[in-house]
Design a protein around this motif. Structure first.
Motif, PDB file in Angstrom:
ATOM      1  N   LEU A   4       0.853  -1.411  -0.209  1.00  0.00           N
ATOM      2  CA  LEU A   4       0.175   0.189  -0.013  1.00  0.00           C
ATOM      3  C   LEU A   4       1.600   1.203  -0.003  1.00  0.00           C
ATOM      4  N   SER A   5       0.824   2.230  -1.024  1.00  0.00           N
ATOM      5  CA  SER A   5       1.177   3.403  -0.587  1.00  0.00           C
ATOM      6  C   SER A   5       0.844   4.781  -0.918  1.00  0.00           C
ATOM      7  N   VAL A   6       1.669   5.059   0.049  1.00  0.00           N
ATOM      8  CA  VAL A   6       0.354   6.497   0.471  1.00  0.00           C
ATOM      9  C   VAL A   6       0.945   8.058  -0.208  1.00  0.00           C
ATOM     10  N   ALA A   7       0.388   8.399  -0.380  1.00  0.00           N
ATOM     11  CA  ALA A   7       1.166  10.313  -0.755  1.00  0.00           C
ATOM     12  C   ALA A   7       0.333  11.452   0.153  1.00  0.00           C
ATOM     13  N   TYR A   8       1.382  12.078   1.184  1.00  0.00           N
ATOM     14  CA  TYR A   8       0.840  12.602   1.816  1.00  0.00           C
ATOM     15  C   TYR A   8       0.590  14.292   1.595  1.00  0.00           C
ATOM     16  N   HIS A   9      -0.109  15.476   1.199  1.00  0.00           N
ATOM     17  CA  HIS A   9       0.376  16.487   0.369  1.00  0.00           C
ATOM     18  C   HIS A   9       1.182  16.290  -0.348  1.00  0.00           C
ATOM     19  N   ALA A  10       1.425  15.634  -1.139  1.00  0.00           N
ATOM     20  CA  ALA A  10       3.160  14.894  -1.833  1.00  0.00           C
ATOM     21  C   ALA A  10       2.252  15.646  -3.033  1.00  0.00           C
ATOM     22  N   LYS A  11       4.022  15.988  -3.720  1.00  0.00           N
ATOM     23  CA  LYS A  11       4.312  16.864  -4.783  1.00  0.00           C
ATOM     24  C   LYS A  11       3.291  15.411  -5.890  1.00  0.00           C
ATOM     25  N   PRO A  12       2.773  16.030  -7.806  1.00  0.00           N
ATOM     26  CA  PRO A  12       1.663  15.596  -8.349  1.00  0.00           C
ATOM     27  C   PRO A  12       1.987  14.494  -8.831  1.00  0.00           C
ATOM     28  N   LYS A  13       4.270  14.206  -9.408  1.00  0.00           N
ATOM     29  CA  LYS A  13       4.394  12.621  -9.236  1.00  0.00           C
ATOM     30  C   LYS A  13       3.691  11.824  -8.602  1.00  0.00           C
ATOM     31  N   VAL A  14       4.012  12.203  -7.474  1.00  0.00           N
ATOM     32  CA  VAL A  14       3.932  11.162  -5.818  1.00  0.00           C
ATOM     33  C   VAL A  14       2.156  10.706  -6.200  1.00  0.00           C
ATOM     34  N   ARG A  15       1.437  11.634  -5.809  1.00  0.00           N
ATOM     35  CA  ARG A  15       0.457  12.117  -6.074  1.00  0.00           C
ATOM     36  C   ARG A  15      -0.385  10.961  -7.158  1.00  0.00           C
ATOM     37  N   GLU A  16       0.561  11.087  -8.292  1.00  0.00           N
ATOM     38  CA  GLU A  16       0.235  10.067  -9.895  1.00  0.00           C
ATOM     39  C   GLU A  16      -0.527   8.511  -9.286  1.00  0.00           C
ATOM     40  N   GLN A  17       0.613   8.311  -8.718  1.00  0.00           N
ATOM     41  CA  GLN A  17       1.452   6.928  -8.391  1.00  0.00           C
ATOM     42  C   GLN A  17       1.297   6.131  -6.997  1.00  0.00           C
ATOM     43  N   ALA A  18       0.363   6.973  -6.205  1.00  0.00           N
ATOM     44  CA  ALA A  18      -0.132   6.293  -4.819  1.00  0.00           C
ATOM     45  C   ALA A  18      -0.703   6.163  -4.420  1.00  0.00           C
ATOM     46  N   LYS A  19      -1.258   4.526  -4.179  1.00  0.00           N
ATOM     47  CA  LYS A  19      -2.655   4.299  -4.077  1.00  0.00           C
ATOM     48  C   LYS A  19      -3.845   4.196  -3.307  1.00  0.00           C
ATOM     49  N   VAL A  20      -3.642   6.165  -1.949  1.00  0.00           N
ATOM     50  CA  VAL A  20      -3.857   6.686  -1.528  1.00  0.00           C
ATOM     51  C   VAL A  20      -3.009   7.932  -1.353  1.00  0.00           C
ATOM     52  N   ALA A  21      -3.961   8.941  -1.611  1.00  0.00           N
ATOM     53  CA  ALA A  21      -2.903  10.160  -2.016  1.00  0.00           C
ATOM     54  C   ALA A  21      -3.734  10.845  -0.698  1.00  0.00           C
ATOM     55  N   ILE A  22      -3.496  11.793   0.502  1.00  0.00           N
ATOM     56  CA  ILE A  22      -3.987  12.310   1.233  1.00  0.00           C
ATOM     57  C   ILE A  22      -3.756  13.373   1.094  1.00  0.00           C
ATOM     58  N   ASN A  23      -4.679  14.649   0.600  1.00  0.00           N
ATOM     59  CA  ASN A  23      -4.154  16.135   0.369  1.00  0.00           C
ATOM     60  C   ASN A  23      -4.882  17.095   0.494  1.00  0.00           C
ATOM     61  N   SER A  24      -5.636  16.207   2.239  1.00  0.00           N
ATOM     62  CA  SER A  24      -6.019  17.983   3.279  1.00  0.00           C
ATOM     63  C   SER A  24      -6.130  16.848   4.092  1.00  0.00           C
ATOM     64  N   GLY A  25      -6.170  17.383   5.551  1.00  0.00           N
ATOM     65  CA  GLY A  25      -6.365  16.760   6.477  1.00  0.00           C
ATOM     66  C   GLY A  25      -5.072  16.087   7.149  1.00  0.00           C
ATOM     67  N   GLY A  26      -4.846  15.911   7.926  1.00  0.00           N
ATOM     68  CA  GLY A  26      -3.695  14.938   8.648  1.00  0.00           C
ATOM     69  C   GLY A  26      -4.282  13.749   8.289  1.00  0.00           C
ATOM     70  N   LEU A  27      -2.857  13.282   8.671  1.00  0.00           N
ATOM     71  CA  LEU A  27      -2.235  12.508   8.302  1.00  0.00           C
ATOM     72  C   LEU A  27      -3.270  10.789   8.829  1.00  0.00           C
ATOM     73  N   ASP A  28      -3.462  10.738   9.842  1.00  0.00           N
ATOM     74  CA  ASP A  28      -4.477   9.627  10.617  1.00  0.00           C
ATOM     75  C   ASP A  28      -5.952   9.420   9.284  1.00  0.00           C
ATOM     76  N   ARG A  29      -5.586   9.799   8.774  1.00  0.00           N
ATOM     77  CA  ARG A  29      -6.851  10.205   7.515  1.00  0.00           C
ATOM     78  C   ARG A  29      -6.765   8.416   6.737  1.00  0.00           C
ATOM     79  N   LEU A  30      -5.658   8.844   6.695  1.00  0.00           N
ATOM     80  CA  LEU A  30      -5.309   7.097   6.523  1.00  0.00           C
ATOM     81  C   LEU A  30      -6.460   5.907   6.897  1.00  0.00           C
ATOM     82  N   LEU A  31      -5.940   6.269   8.447  1.00  0.00           N
ATOM     83  CA  LEU A  31      -6.871   5.036   8.698  1.00  0.00           C
ATOM     84  C   LEU A  31      -9.030   5.481   8.654  1.00  0.00           C
ATOM     85  N   GLU A  32      -8.798   6.537   7.407  1.00  0.00           N
ATOM     86  CA  GLU A  32     -10.125   6.304   7.199  1.00  0.00           C
ATOM     87  C   GLU A  32     -10.234   4.493   5.742  1.00  0.00           C
TER      88      GLU A  32
END
Length: 241
Positions: A210-238
């Protein structure tokens, strides 16, 4: 990869069907700068030398993937830190560095679910060791800044110290360390989660289950299975029940 879709406001997923079970994973690996913490440490150290703008421009290009030789980019930045004192780095830690929102909560939830934790950073042990101790992280790998002894002791030389595993923790070293830690734990990489924000995190994100991008650069957001673009890291728990 499938077309990304918004799972919740500011939370984008692709190639997964939530909820996944957190307990099905055994390891979570984090980048540090701009992921677990709010700053790029090398940029803030450079501020003490009056070179923040120059160093930050190199950092930004490296994180966006515009500089392909990460090791060279880091050597260039560290050279510009020559003369910065340990006391000034201490100031960066105490006055500028904060954990990102949700970082402590996510680490605690992972540990409670039985996951081991890994911090792999292109940053420096001066900071990673303290974040490790603050969050109770199990394993770390990062770079060592060389400090002068004798005359001008306590100042950075503008170089890094080679370690037994190699010279610089770049993207390839992050991938290698994630795989080595999985082997140590006797688990497949599919049972690992990798969290990052920059191009040098992509190699470890590519091999993790599982790959997770946190407030990441566009290239990273595009390749991640989860992209957290707003809020905190604990949003992964959603996404992880």
């Amino acid at each position: 990869m499938s077309t990304p879709r918004e799972f919740a406001p500011g939370l984008v997923i692709q190639d997964i069907t939530p909820p996944l079970r957190l307990a099905d994973f055994r390891l979570i690996a984090f980048d540090m700068d701009s992921t677990l913490i709010n700053i790029e440490c090398v940029d803030e150290i450079a501020d003490a030398a009056g070179r923040k703008e120059e160093v930050a421009a190199i950092t930004e290009a490296a994180m966006r993937g515009e500089i392909t030789d990460y090791k060279d980019s880091l050597r260039r930045r560290v050279k510009l830190l020559e003369g910065v004192t340990v006391a000034e780095m201490e100031q960066v830690f105490t006055e500028r560095l904060q954990l990102n929102p949700g970082a402590a909560e996510l680490v605690a939830a992972c540990k409670a679910a039985g996951l081991k934790t890994l911090l792999v950073s292109g940053g420096f042990t001066f900071f990673t060791d303290r974040i490790r101790d603050r969050l109770g992280i199990d394993y770390t790998r990062s770079n060592v800044l060389e400090i002068r002894s004798g005359p001008n002791c306590g100042e950075l030389t503008g170089r890094m110290v080679d370690q037994e595993w190699g010279d610089i923790c770049d993207g390839e070293e992050k991938r290698k360390m994630l795989l080595e830690t999985c082997a140590l734990l006797g688990i497949p990489a599919q049972q690992a989660i990798a969290v990052g924000d920059g191009a040098n995190d992509l190699p470890m994100m590519a091999v993790a289950g599982l790959s997770v991008a946190y407030h990441a650069k566009p290239k990273v957001r595009e390749q991640a299975k989860v992209a957290i673009n707003s809020g905190g890291l604990d949003r992964l728990l959603e996404v992880l029940a």
